[in-house]
Design a protein around this motif. Structure first.
Motif, mmCIF file in Angstrom:
data_model
loop_
_atom_site.group_PDB
_atom_site.id
_atom_site.type_symbol
_atom_site.label_atom_id
_atom_site.label_comp_id
_atom_site.label_asym_id
_atom_site.label_seq_id
_atom_site.Cartn_x
_atom_site.Cartn_y
_atom_site.Cartn_z
ATOM 1 N N GLU A 1 0.823 -1.218 0.000
ATOM 2 C CA GLU A 1 0.000 0.000 0.000
ATOM 3 C C GLU A 1 0.851 1.260 0.000
ATOM 4 O OE1 GLU A 1 -2.435 -0.593 3.416
ATOM 5 O OE2 GLU A 1 -3.979 -1.649 2.273
ATOM 6 N N ARG A 2 2.056 1.180 0.558
ATOM 7 C CA ARG A 2 2.928 2.343 0.644
ATOM 8 C C ARG A 2 3.855 2.446 -0.558
ATOM 9 N NH1 ARG A 2 7.970 2.784 2.613
ATOM 10 N NH2 ARG A 2 7.903 0.709 3.495
ATOM 11 N N VAL A 3 4.299 1.321 -1.098
ATOM 12 C CA VAL A 3 5.331 1.319 -2.135
ATOM 13 C C VAL A 3 4.735 1.302 -3.545
ATOM 14 C CG1 VAL A 3 7.272 0.005 -3.033
ATOM 15 C CG2 VAL A 3 6.936 0.162 -0.588
ATOM 16 N N CYS A 4 3.676 0.588 -3.747
ATOM 17 C CA CYS A 4 3.197 0.302 -5.102
ATOM 18 C C CYS A 4 2.422 1.412 -5.805
ATOM 19 C CB CYS A 4 2.368 -0.978 -5.091
ATOM 20 S SG CYS A 4 3.372 -2.422 -4.669
ATOM 21 N N PRO A 5 1.869 2.430 -5.146
ATOM 22 C CA PRO A 5 1.201 3.489 -5.915
ATOM 23 C C PRO A 5 2.135 4.184 -6.906
ATOM 24 C CG PRO A 5 0.461 3.597 -3.671
ATOM 25 C CD PRO A 5 1.560 2.575 -3.712
ATOM 26 N N GLU A 6 3.389 4.392 -6.526
ATOM 27 C CA GLU A 6 4.352 4.990 -7.454
ATOM 28 C C GLU A 6 4.580 4.083 -8.655
ATOM 29 O OE1 GLU A 6 9.031 6.388 -7.538
ATOM 30 O OE2 GLU A 6 8.171 5.605 -5.700
ATOM 31 N N TYR A 7 4.645 2.791 -8.400
ATOM 32 C CA TYR A 7 4.849 1.829 -9.485
ATOM 33 C C TYR A 7 3.636 1.809 -10.411
ATOM 34 C CZ TYR A 7 6.076 -2.566 -11.771
ATOM 35 O OH TYR A 7 6.392 -3.524 -12.701
ATOM 36 N N LYS A 8 2.442 1.895 -9.839
ATOM 37 C CA LYS A 8 1.217 1.870 -10.643
ATOM 38 C C LYS A 8 1.106 3.113 -11.519
ATOM 39 C CE LYS A 8 -3.774 1.474 -10.314
ATOM 40 N NZ LYS A 8 -4.924 1.369 -9.422
ATOM 41 N N ALA A 9 1.535 4.256 -11.012
ATOM 42 C CA ALA A 9 1.429 5.511 -11.754
ATOM 43 C C ALA A 9 2.488 5.644 -12.848
ATOM 44 C CB ALA A 9 1.544 6.681 -10.791
ATOM 45 N N ALA A 10 3.544 4.858 -12.777
ATOM 46 C CA ALA A 10 4.647 4.980 -13.737
ATOM 47 C C ALA A 10 4.269 4.356 -15.077
ATOM 48 C CB ALA A 10 5.890 4.295 -13.183
ATOM 49 N N SER A 11 4.884 4.889 -16.134
ATOM 50 C CA SER A 11 4.663 4.318 -17.467
ATOM 51 C C SER A 11 5.497 3.051 -17.628
ATOM 52 C CB SER A 11 5.057 5.330 -18.540
ATOM 53 O OG SER A 11 6.457 5.544 -18.508
ATOM 54 N N THR A 12 5.190 2.311 -18.659
ATOM 55 C CA THR A 12 5.962 1.093 -18.930
ATOM 56 C C THR A 12 7.422 1.433 -19.175
ATOM 57 O OG1 THR A 12 4.000 0.085 -19.889
ATOM 58 C CG2 THR A 12 6.109 -0.935 -20.422
ATOM 59 N N TRP A 13 7.664 2.530 -19.874
ATOM 60 C CA TRP A 13 9.047 2.956 -20.134
ATOM 61 C C TRP A 13 9.790 3.191 -18.823
ATOM 62 C CZ3 TRP A 13 12.146 3.297 -24.287
ATOM 63 C CH2 TRP A 13 13.301 4.042 -24.173
ATOM 64 N N ASP A 14 9.150 3.890 -17.903
ATOM 65 C CA ASP A 14 9.786 4.142 -16.610
ATOM 66 C C ASP A 14 9.998 2.848 -15.828
ATOM 67 O OD1 ASP A 14 9.933 6.876 -17.000
ATOM 68 O OD2 ASP A 14 7.971 7.244 -16.084
ATOM 69 N N ARG A 15 9.050 1.957 -15.886
ATOM 70 C CA ARG A 15 9.199 0.682 -15.181
ATOM 71 C C ARG A 15 10.378 -0.119 -15.716
ATOM 72 N NH1 ARG A 15 2.925 -1.363 -14.957
ATOM 73 N NH2 ARG A 15 2.153 0.387 -13.743
ATOM 74 N N TRP A 16 10.620 -0.030 -17.018
ATOM 75 C CA TRP A 16 11.723 -0.782 -17.613
ATOM 76 C C TRP A 16 13.084 -0.158 -17.333
ATOM 77 C CZ3 TRP A 16 9.741 -1.954 -23.236
ATOM 78 C CH2 TRP A 16 8.746 -2.932 -23.172
ATOM 79 N N PHE A 17 13.149 1.183 -17.351
ATOM 80 C CA PHE A 17 14.459 1.822 -17.350
ATOM 81 C C PHE A 17 14.800 2.607 -16.090
ATOM 82 C CE2 PHE A 17 13.492 1.230 -21.860
ATOM 83 C CZ PHE A 17 14.604 0.491 -22.205
#
Length: 90
Positions: free
Chosen positions: A57-73
């Motif tokens: 609940e604390r860590v994953c909102p940033e991950y959810k809001a990020a684009s696929t490009w950001d998640r990869w790089f």
């Protein structure tokens, strides 16, 4: 007669190799090491799952809001790739 003799020698050699492999594989020391490695792997996975359950609940909102490009790089987002399992809970 030589073919029969070679066949018998081959079967005896095969039986001896199988017995040797069985003695090595079923050795208590080998079984203890293999069991320890498997236990450690399961223990590490259980700790990682428990961490994810406590902190998604604390860590994953940033991950959810990020684009696929950001998640990869992005190296920080790549480290929290485990959040894929928890996106549907957010």
């Amino acid at each position: 007669m030589t073919n029969a003799t070679n066949l018998i020698r081959g079967l005896v050699a095969l039986a001896l190799v199988a017995a040797l492999v069985g003695v090595i594989a079923l050795n208590p020391i080998v079984m203890g090491v293999v069991g320890g490695v498997l236990w450690q792997r399961d223990y590490d996975n259980s700790l990682a799952n428990a961490y994810g359950e406590r902190n998604y609940e604390r860590v994953c909102p940033e991950y959810k809001a990020a684009s696929t490009w950001d998640r990869w790089f992005d190296s920080n987002l790549r480290l929290i790739g485990w959040c894929d399992r928890y996106i549907d809970r957010l």
